[in-house]
Write a protein that holds these residues in place. Structure first.
Motif, PDB file in Angstrom:
ATOM      1  N   CYS B 165       0.818  -1.223   0.000  1.00  0.00           N
ATOM      2  CA  CYS B 165       0.000   0.000   0.000  1.00  0.00           C
ATOM      3  C   CYS B 165       0.850   1.271   0.000  1.00  0.00           C
ATOM      4  N   LYS B 169       0.683   4.304  -2.765  1.00  0.00           N
ATOM      5  CA  LYS B 169       0.389   5.697  -2.465  1.00  0.00           C
ATOM      6  C   LYS B 169       1.527   6.602  -2.922  1.00  0.00           C
ATOM      7  N   ARG B 171       3.349   6.146  -5.434  1.00  0.00           N
ATOM      8  CA  ARG B 171       3.235   6.249  -6.887  1.00  0.00           C
ATOM      9  C   ARG B 171       2.010   7.020  -7.332  1.00  0.00           C
ATOM     10  N   GLY B 172       1.073   7.262  -6.405  1.00  0.00           N
ATOM     11  CA  GLY B 172      -0.182   7.916  -6.786  1.00  0.00           C
ATOM     12  C   GLY B 172      -1.195   6.949  -7.352  1.00  0.00           C
ATOM     13  N   THR B 173      -0.953   5.639  -7.183  1.00  0.00           N
ATOM     14  CA  THR B 173      -1.908   4.640  -7.664  1.00  0.00           C
ATOM     15  C   THR B 173      -3.129   4.637  -6.754  1.00  0.00           C
ATOM     16  N   VAL B 174      -4.299   4.663  -7.355  1.00  0.00           N
ATOM     17  CA  VAL B 174      -5.531   4.646  -6.571  1.00  0.00           C
ATOM     18  C   VAL B 174      -5.802   3.212  -6.092  1.00  0.00           C
ATOM     19  N   CYS B 175      -6.231   3.085  -4.852  1.00  0.00           N
ATOM     20  CA  CYS B 175      -6.478   1.767  -4.254  1.00  0.00           C
ATOM     21  C   CYS B 175      -7.543   1.006  -5.052  1.00  0.00           C
ATOM     22  N   MET B 177      -8.856  -1.787  -4.265  1.00  0.00           N
ATOM     23  CA  MET B 177      -9.820  -2.430  -3.378  1.00  0.00           C
ATOM     24  C   MET B 177     -10.903  -1.428  -2.974  1.00  0.00           C
ATOM     25  N   VAL B 178     -10.494  -0.220  -2.591  1.00  0.00           N
ATOM     26  CA  VAL B 178     -11.463   0.789  -2.143  1.00  0.00           C
ATOM     27  C   VAL B 178     -12.255   1.354  -3.324  1.00  0.00           C
ATOM     28  N   ALA B 179     -11.590   1.614  -4.446  1.00  0.00           N
ATOM     29  CA  ALA B 179     -12.271   2.291  -5.555  1.00  0.00           C
ATOM     30  C   ALA B 179     -13.030   1.329  -6.465  1.00  0.00           C
ATOM     31  N   GLN B 180     -12.630   0.046  -6.459  1.00  0.00           N
ATOM     32  CA  GLN B 180     -13.270  -0.865  -7.407  1.00  0.00           C
ATOM     33  C   GLN B 180     -13.739  -2.166  -6.777  1.00  0.00           C
ATOM     34  N   GLY B 181     -13.445  -2.346  -5.479  1.00  0.00           N
ATOM     35  CA  GLY B 181     -13.843  -3.584  -4.828  1.00  0.00           C
ATOM     36  C   GLY B 181     -13.030  -4.788  -5.275  1.00  0.00           C
ATOM     37  N   PRO B 187      -2.430  -4.934   1.381  1.00  0.00           N
ATOM     38  CA  PRO B 187      -2.294  -4.451   2.766  1.00  0.00           C
ATOM     39  C   PRO B 187      -1.512  -5.392   3.687  1.00  0.00           C
ATOM     40  N   LEU B 219      -8.025  -8.445   7.048  1.00  0.00           N
ATOM     41  CA  LEU B 219      -8.178  -8.330   5.595  1.00  0.00           C
ATOM     42  C   LEU B 219      -9.157  -9.375   5.061  1.00  0.00           C
ATOM     43  N   GLN B 222     -12.651  -8.400   5.617  1.00  0.00           N
ATOM     44  CA  GLN B 222     -13.086  -7.380   4.660  1.00  0.00           C
ATOM     45  C   GLN B 222     -13.369  -7.998   3.298  1.00  0.00           C
TER      46      GLN B 222
END
Lengths: 377, 265
Positions: B165, B169, B171-175, B177-181, B187, B219, B222
């Motif tokens: 993770c 972050k 790299r600016g990569t969007v998560c 798991m959070v953004a797309q499930g 983690p 995890l 989740q």
């Protein structure tokens, strides 16, 4: 001053109107003035900061739905340009880069010659900064632009930057800026602040640079009806906020409850994965490492984002100080909400809610505080 | 000062990790000036006996012969570095550890009586003391270079133990798991790949094994909320290159036991 002057030269704190059809002129003007324009754009299934060259780069007609551990990009029913709140990126990314070479050294016989590594990042214009992020910038300024200990990279980038804020007209379920008194209204820290209306933006001037910029734009005076419409739009964001953090006596509450059982309970859920600190617009921790070539003739000192959730972040001679997730979570929350106040005179939390949304298991700091408040030990 | 003598040994593995040494194309010539590579069958017919200053060991232990051979490698090596998921966790071949090895042999080989193998695949550290473990499937060649450089400089290798993770972050990569499930082991997974998979819009599948103090149970709870089938989660934890690492294994085993309990009731 003639009537014509009044119409073409906006003064500080004056509010004007800019038609949407003229918005591209603002973007062009910024690039022409040498700014790299960074603003909200759709990428990677989210709204993140990216280069804005044309108004089509903006997330027109998109919005975000956020809750603990979940973010979804959604189509809006209207064509709003800024109809969303904050995403995983924040202005921190630009002012405090995640990885940067701070200094280099070359071997010179038996000695080392230190060499500055110039930061050649061009000035940026940050477009679409929200009130919570304006507050976050002010919090980080206290850390990085301290009178005696100033970070040259941060200071240079910050002083060169132009900030065009946008007032929120809606809130996510994770937003709690009203509890932290940081928003949703942009009150300071911007050059220009916009409020979006169906066909135009109200443009509020917040600095001499902003006034100079606005003077070059085809703005017109704001009529009372437009001002009232903007006020209604902004009030909508206030009314939309559902989350609250009770800040009453918060510092003492946390520092007097360091052995509260809740810290152990949250540690069963916390992944210590670092996401909350990475997306937090005020977290400022970093570590430095020296990277050399094979002959150890050239060495670079590289600074990277680091975090109190990293197991070895608290490594001191002999071992790791915070060797449990419990102690790492407690360190973060008590620093953010309590000892930050002792250190910098303000809370480290601006209520943007990013740590809630981007926690993969949806841990909500407002719930953690509420649990401790409910049963203080 | 004589150059340190380096040897590269292979056990049960695919050779990909030792190839990382050869993939250091830009640095290999300079490295060869600093280190004398005296035993590296993948690259050279030069075969010199020990002792060696540095031994790079790839692969897991799956035969009785190898269980003996690793002891000799240990005796010959001043500093023993295991490289890759096979050597550090048992590799994909550790799938046999949950199965009947004889059944596998009978299914795969026409004449299983010629095959001599152990019923398990185990990491090198289960057999001899290891001085440093370099994770990954395959290892990151820059991390290998860092380990060799650190040995030359007499300092500790700098190979971070944090989760994937953090690197996403940075790299600016969007998560994902959070953004797309998208299910993601990031983690609880040790960084080393530079958060490669999420930057290509897919979840991490744990190539570098568990991060330091991973909270696997949280995890997997989740993942259940994300409607990931428990069998898929178990396969993600145990059915991969690092499945036999203690942290992935224990959570996978816990879920499997829970599931067989559910089924019997």
């Amino acid at each position: 001053m003639t009537q014509h002057d009044r119409e073409s030269s906006p003064s500080m704190h004056e509010t004007r109107l800019l038609d949407k059809q003229d918005f591209q002129k603002l973007v062009d003007l910024l690039w022409d003035q040498g700014y790299r324009v960074l603003g909200p754009t759709v990428s990677q299934a989210a709204i993140v900061f990216g280069e804005i060259r044309a108004i089509d780069d903006l997330p027109r007609g998109w919005t975000d739905e956020q809750s603990g551990g979940e973010y979804r990009l959604k189509r809006r029913e209207d064509d709003a340009w800024f109809g969303f709140v904050v995403g995983p990126h924040s202005p921190k990314q630009h002012f405090f880069p995640s990885r940067v070479t701070v200094v280099a050294a070359d071997r010179d016989g038996d000695a080392w010659r230190m060499r500055d590594v110039p930061d050649d990042e061009p000035p940026v214009a940050l477009l679409g900064v929200r009130a919570c992020d304006l507050a976050a910038i002010a919090v980080q300024d206290r850390t990085f632009m301290h009178a005696r200990y100033s970070d040259p990279i941060y200071r240079r980038r910050r002083e060169q930057a132009l900030i065009i804020a946008v007032n929120c007209t809606q809130a996510a379920s994770t937003c709690f800026c009203t509890s932290m008194n940081t928003g949703p209204r942009c009150s300071s820290g911007f050059d220009l602040a916009l409020t979006e209306l169906p066909d135009c933006f109200t443009v509020e001037v917040g600095s001499p640079q902003g006034a100079a910029l606005a003077a070059l734009l085809p703005t017109r005076p704001a009529d009372p009806q437009a001002l009232r419409q903007a006020e209604i739009a902004r009030q909508h964001a206030v009314d939309d906020i559902s989350k609250q953090l009770d800040t009453n006596d918060l510092r003492d509450l946390l520092l007097n409850n360091l052995e509260h059982p809740r810290w152990s309970e949250v540690a069963t859920r916390c992944l210590s994965c670092t996401n909350c600190t990475m997306v937090c617009p005020t977290c400022f921790c970093s570590s430095v490492k020296e990277v050399s070539d094979l002959d150890v003739e050239h060495v670079e000192r590289v600074r990277e984002w680091d975090t109190c959730f990293n197991w070895d972040f608290s490594y001191l001679n002999g071992g790791v100080v915070r060797d449990q997730i419990r102690s790492r979570y407690r360190q973060w929350l008590t620093h953010k909400l309590a000892s930050w106040v002792d250190q910098f005179g303000v809370s480290g939390c601006v209520g943007c809610g990013r740590c809630i949304t981007w926690c993969p298991v949806g841990i909500d700091l407002t719930e953690e505080v509420a649990a401790i408040r409910e049963t203080p030990v | 000062m004589p150059r340190p003598r380096l040897a590269v040994f292979k056990f049960a593995s695919c050779d990909g990790c030792q190839l990382s040494l050869l993939s250091l194309e830009d640095e290999l010539a300079a490295l060869a000036d600093k280190i004398d590579i005296v035993f590296f069958l993948e690259a050279s017919s030069r075969v010199e006996p020990g002792p060696y200053d540095i031994a790079l060991v790839e692969g897991s232990i799956t035969t009785a012969d190898d269980a003996q051979r690793i002891r000799q490698v240990r005796r010959d090596a001043e500093f023993l570095v295991t490289i890759g998921a096979c050597a550090t966790a048992g590799g994909i071949q550790a799938l046999r550890n949950w199965a009947d090895c004889d059944e596998f042999l009978a299914t795969v080989y026409a004449s299983p009586q010629y095959i001599q193998t152990l019923a398990t695949s185990t990491p090198i550290a289960s057999h001899v003391a290891v001085d440093f473990e370099l994770r990954g499937c395959p290892i990151n060649k820059q991390q290998l270079l860092e380990v060799l450089q650190s040995l030359l400089a007499g300092r500790r290798p700098r190979t971070p133990v944090h989760s994937v993770c953090l690197e996403c972050k940075r790299r600016g990569t969007v998560c994902v798991m959070v953004a797309q499930g998208t299910p993601c082991l990031g983690p609880i997974t040790h960084d080393g790949c530079g958060a490669l998979c999420p930057s290509f819009d897919r979840g991490c599948y744990g190539c570098f094994g568990p991060s330091q103090q991973p909270n696997a149970a949280s995890l997997t709870a989740q993942l259940r909320l994300l409607h990931v089938d428990t069998r898929t989660t178990i396969r993600g934890l145990r059915g991969s290159f690092n499945g036999f690492s203690p942290e992935f294994r224990s959570e996978g085993d816990r879920l499997a036991a829970e599931q067989s309990g559910d089924q019997s009731t």
